[in-house]
Motif scaffolding. Structure first.
Motif, PDB file in Angstrom:
ATOM      1  N   UNK A 115      45.373  47.911  41.765  1.00 48.34           N
ATOM      2  CA  UNK A 115      45.123  46.475  41.658  1.00 48.34           C
ATOM      3  C   UNK A 115      46.237  45.750  42.395  1.00 48.34           C
ATOM      4  N   UNK A 116      45.860  44.928  43.345  1.00 49.32           N
ATOM      5  CA  UNK A 116      46.832  44.124  44.074  1.00 49.32           C
ATOM      6  C   UNK A 116      46.773  42.701  43.539  1.00 49.32           C
ATOM      7  N   UNK A 138      53.865  41.414  46.973  1.00 45.28           N
ATOM      8  CA  UNK A 138      52.603  41.709  46.295  1.00 45.28           C
ATOM      9  C   UNK A 138      52.454  43.210  46.074  1.00 45.28           C
ATOM     10  N   UNK A 139      52.854  44.009  47.047  1.00 46.73           N
ATOM     11  CA  UNK A 139      52.772  45.460  46.900  1.00 46.73           C
ATOM     12  C   UNK A 139      53.703  45.952  45.800  1.00 46.73           C
ATOM     13  N   UNK A 140      54.892  45.385  45.725  1.00 46.55           N
ATOM     14  CA  UNK A 140      55.826  45.789  44.675  1.00 46.55           C
ATOM     15  C   UNK A 140      55.300  45.411  43.297  1.00 46.55           C
ATOM     16  N   UNK A 141      54.714  44.237  43.187  1.00 44.42           N
ATOM     17  CA  UNK A 141      54.153  43.803  41.913  1.00 44.42           C
ATOM     18  C   UNK A 141      52.961  44.675  41.538  1.00 44.42           C
ATOM     19  N   UNK A 142      52.134  45.012  42.497  1.00 45.21           N
ATOM     20  CA  UNK A 142      50.991  45.883  42.229  1.00 45.21           C
ATOM     21  C   UNK A 142      51.460  47.257  41.760  1.00 45.21           C
ATOM     22  N   UNK A 143      52.522  47.767  42.367  1.00 45.44           N
ATOM     23  CA  UNK A 143      53.044  49.074  41.946  1.00 45.44           C
ATOM     24  C   UNK A 143      53.519  49.028  40.505  1.00 45.44           C
ATOM     25  N   UNK A 144      54.132  47.933  40.117  1.00 49.14           N
ATOM     26  CA  UNK A 144      54.586  47.799  38.733  1.00 49.14           C
ATOM     27  C   UNK A 144      53.407  47.752  37.773  1.00 49.14           C
ATOM     28  N   UNK A 167      42.354  45.206  34.147  1.00 47.82           N
ATOM     29  CA  UNK A 167      41.656  46.146  35.026  1.00 47.82           C
ATOM     30  C   UNK A 167      42.242  47.547  34.931  1.00 47.82           C
ATOM     31  N   UNK A 168      43.527  47.644  34.648  1.00 46.94           N
ATOM     32  CA  UNK A 168      44.197  48.944  34.593  1.00 46.94           C
ATOM     33  C   UNK A 168      44.018  49.606  33.227  1.00 46.94           C
TER      34      UNK A 168
END
Length: 110
Positions: free
Chosen positions: A31-32, A8-14, A59-60
């Protein structure tokens, strides 16, 4: 559980990487995208993941609520398209890992 948090953290970073030319306008809120509750071998849950990713992208990028000027709508659409393209490899990696029931490997983009 830790595997799901790292994914989830890796996907949020992307999702959060900035779009060139829109840095001043883009919302830089983190955004997570949580998907540990989803069974990604199930098409309905894949659609839920996609909805969550779309909400994260929205959201971004700047909001299109009330925007009537076509040039601004285009900028927003380009931001969203760029974000979706940016997270597509992470999404595919997650789905491939789920298909073979193995942890996904991610490269973090800056």
């Amino acid at each position: 559980m830790l595997k799901k948090i790292l994914q989830a953290a890796a996907l949020a970073a992307a999702v959060l990487a900035s779009v060139p030319g829109m840095a001043a306008e883009a919302d830089t809120t983190k955004v997570r995208v949580y998907y540990g509750d989803l069974d990604l071998s199930n098409q309905g849950d894949i659609q839920t993941l996609d909805r969550r990713l779309t909400r994260a992208v929205e959201a971004v990028c700047p909001s299109d609520n009330g925007v009537v000027e076509l040039s601004l709508k285009r900028v927003i659409a380009l931001c969203r398209a760029a974000k979706h393209a940016e997270i597509a490899p992470a999404r595919q990696s997650i789905l491939a890992a789920a298909a073979r029931n193995a942890p996904a490997n991610f490269a973090t983009a800056q």
